[in-house]
Scaffold this active site. Sequence first.
Site, PDB file in Angstrom:
ATOM      1  N   ARG A  53      34.485  31.662  12.073  1.00 30.18           N
ATOM      2  CA  ARG A  53      35.379  31.243  13.160  1.00 30.18           C
ATOM      3  C   ARG A  53      34.730  31.484  14.521  1.00 30.18           C
ATOM      4  O   ARG A  53      35.007  30.786  15.480  1.00 30.18           O
ATOM      5  CB  ARG A  53      36.739  31.937  13.082  1.00 30.18           C
ATOM      6  CG  ARG A  53      37.746  31.251  13.989  1.00 30.18           C
ATOM      7  CD  ARG A  53      39.079  31.958  14.178  1.00 30.18           C
ATOM      8  NE  ARG A  53      39.614  32.526  12.972  1.00 30.18           N
ATOM      9  CZ  ARG A  53      39.630  33.832  12.730  1.00 30.18           C
ATOM     10  NH1 ARG A  53      39.117  34.679  13.599  1.00 30.18           N
ATOM     11  NH2 ARG A  53      40.174  34.286  11.631  1.00 30.18           N
ATOM     12  N   TYR A  76      41.108  15.747  36.991  1.00 27.82           N
ATOM     13  CA  TYR A  76      41.384  15.285  35.637  1.00 27.82           C
ATOM     14  C   TYR A  76      42.829  15.628  35.275  1.00 27.82           C
ATOM     15  O   TYR A  76      43.210  16.798  35.286  1.00 27.82           O
ATOM     16  CB  TYR A  76      40.401  15.912  34.639  1.00 27.82           C
ATOM     17  CG  TYR A  76      40.775  15.553  33.230  1.00 27.82           C
ATOM     18  CD1 TYR A  76      40.820  14.229  32.841  1.00 27.82           C
ATOM     19  CD2 TYR A  76      41.130  16.528  32.319  1.00 27.82           C
ATOM     20  CE1 TYR A  76      41.208  13.883  31.562  1.00 27.82           C
ATOM     21  CE2 TYR A  76      41.520  16.190  31.031  1.00 27.82           C
ATOM     22  CZ  TYR A  76      41.562  14.870  30.663  1.00 27.82           C
ATOM     23  OH  TYR A  76      41.967  14.520  29.404  1.00 27.82           O
ATOM     24  N   ASP A 128      35.032  22.919  37.266  1.00 24.01           N
ATOM     25  CA  ASP A 128      34.855  21.892  36.231  1.00 24.01           C
ATOM     26  C   ASP A 128      33.706  20.998  36.715  1.00 24.01           C
ATOM     27  O   ASP A 128      33.866  20.188  37.626  1.00 24.01           O
ATOM     28  CB  ASP A 128      36.153  21.090  36.059  1.00 24.01           C
ATOM     29  CG  ASP A 128      36.033  20.000  34.985  1.00 24.01           C
ATOM     30  OD1 ASP A 128      34.899  19.620  34.639  1.00 24.01           O
ATOM     31  OD2 ASP A 128      37.082  19.529  34.511  1.00 24.01           O
ATOM     32  N   LYS A 170      31.376  14.600  27.297  1.00 26.90           N
ATOM     33  CA  LYS A 170      30.888  13.599  28.263  1.00 26.90           C
ATOM     34  C   LYS A 170      29.356  13.607  28.332  1.00 26.90           C
ATOM     35  O   LYS A 170      28.704  13.286  27.354  1.00 26.90           O
ATOM     36  CB  LYS A 170      31.535  13.866  29.618  1.00 26.90           C
ATOM     37  CG  LYS A 170      33.025  14.213  29.550  1.00 26.90           C
ATOM     38  CD  LYS A 170      33.886  13.112  28.991  1.00 26.90           C
ATOM     39  CE  LYS A 170      35.352  13.563  28.982  1.00 26.90           C
ATOM     40  NZ  LYS A 170      36.231  12.667  28.284  1.00 26.90           N
TER      41      LYS A 170
HETATM   42  N1  PLP Z   1      37.383  17.663  32.671  1.00 26.23           N
HETATM   43  C1  PLP Z   1      37.092  16.404  33.003  1.00 26.23           C
HETATM   44  C2  PLP Z   1      36.508  16.118  34.341  1.00 26.23           C
HETATM   45  C3  PLP Z   1      37.350  15.360  32.107  1.00 26.23           C
HETATM   46  O1  PLP Z   1      37.071  14.085  32.459  1.00 26.23           O
HETATM   47  C4  PLP Z   1      37.921  15.658  30.837  1.00 26.23           C
HETATM   48  C5  PLP Z   1      38.239  14.580  29.859  1.00 26.23           C
HETATM   49  O2  PLP Z   1      38.282  13.414  30.164  1.00 26.23           O
HETATM   50  C6  PLP Z   1      38.199  16.993  30.530  1.00 26.23           C
HETATM   51  C7  PLP Z   1      37.914  17.965  31.462  1.00 26.23           C
HETATM   52  C8  PLP Z   1      38.794  17.357  29.205  1.00 26.23           C
HETATM   53  O3  PLP Z   1      37.790  17.374  28.252  1.00 26.23           O
HETATM   54  P1  PLP Z   1      38.030  17.027  26.677  1.00 26.23           P
HETATM   55  O4  PLP Z   1      38.441  15.603  26.603  1.00 26.23           O
HETATM   56  O5  PLP Z   1      36.707  17.321  26.060  1.00 26.23           O
HETATM   57  O6  PLP Z   1      39.105  17.956  26.204  1.00 26.23           O
END
Ligand code: PLP
Length: 385
Positions: free
Chosen positions: A54, A106, A179, A204
Amino acid sequence: MTGKSTDQRFRTLLAKAGQAKDGEVGGVVPPLRLSTTYIRDHNYELPGERLYGRDDNPGFELVEALMCTLEGGADAALFSSGLAAMSAVLATIQGGDVIVYPETGYFGVLHWIEREAERVGFEARSYLPGDHQSLEAAIGEGPVRMVWLESPANPTWEVTSIKQAARLTHQAGGRLVVDATVLTPLVCRPIELGADIVMHSGTKYLNGHSDVVAGILIAAADDEDWRQIKGVRYRSGAILGPFEAWLLLRGMRTMALRVPAAADNALAIAEAMSAHAKIAQVLYPGLPDHPGHQTALEEWDEGAGFTAMLSVRVKGGAAAALKVATSTRLFLPATSLGGVESLIEHRKTVEGETSRVPEDLLRLSIGIEAVDDLIADLNAALDTI
Ligand code: PLP
C-alpha cells in the site's frame, strides 16, 4: 526557442529516468515490480525496509526520487491522482484554520476547498490570481495556515508571483502550496522561489500521453507538516498502481522534448489567433501584452517556453465557441491537458452550471503536432462561424 532545453542536466536525467535500470538482469529500463508484500528474514526483520504494497513499491520510489531532484525538494509522495494529492494536503487543515485560495483555477480543487471549508469549519478566503494586492488583502494580518496557488491559473492563465506569494505567506505564518501542473519543473521550480509544497497532476505533462491518472506532492522540507500529509496517503490508501507508476516514469523520459515543443507551438498559435478577426481575446502568458508576462519572464525558464496551455475568447458568445469546438479535426474535443495530442474544450460546459468561466472561452491544450496543421485546423473551424 525551438529545441533549446531549459536545462541540459534535466534532459539527461529525464532521458535516463534518473538512472533507473534493471540491475538484476542488466536491463536498460527498470522492472515492473508488482509484489504487494515483502518477506521477512530469519530474524523476522525486513531486509529492504519495505513492508506492504500500500505504501512501499520500488516503482513509486523511482518517480518520487526523480521529481525530488527536478523540483529541488527534500521528499515526495506519489498519489493515485492529482486530486488525491491535493486532498491529502487539505486533510491536514483543521477547524478554525484560515486558508487562502484563488478565485480562478482548476475547478475540482476550488470546489473541494469550498466544500471542505464548510464541512471541517476552516475559513477559506479567496484572492484574484495574478493580483498581488488581492493576495495581500486575503492574507491580511494573518495568521494563515496555508496559501494555495495555481500558476498559470486555469483556464484564464493568470500568473501569480510565487516569490511574492511565498514572502507574504511566510510572514503570516503559513505554508505555500503551488499547483505547478501546467508549468512542469522544466519551466519553473516553485521550491527555488520559496514554496513549501509543489503539487502536480501527473496525469498531464509528467506522463504526457493521456494514458495514466496520477498525482504527486514534493516537499521543500521533510518536517512534521510534511509527515502529516504523507501519513494521509498511508491512511487513505490513495496510492498509484505499480504499472501506472512504471508508465509515468516512462512518460517522463521524453518530457524535456515534449514540453518545449508544445510550448513553441502554443506561442505560434497564440500569435496567429491574436491576429484572427473572429477571436476577441487570446489568453496566453507568452504574449508580451499578457498581464502575467513580466512575472513569467522573471520566474520561469524561458528556454522551455511559456507553457502549452492557452485560451481564446470567440466573438459570437457560447454558440460560436461551441460551433468551433465541434468543428476542428485535429484538435480533439475532450477535457484534460498535457498530452502530446492537442485538445479543445468549452470549459463552461465541462464545469457545469456553477462555472465562473466566460461562455465564449475555449481552452486549448497544445500538443506536439506540426504547428501549421494546428493553425490551419483552428482557422477552418473558425470559418464555420
Ligand atoms: N490541477 C490541475 C491544474 C489540473 O488541470 C487538474 C486536472 O485537470 C488537477 C489538478 C487534478 O488532477 P487529476 O485529474 O490528476 O486528479
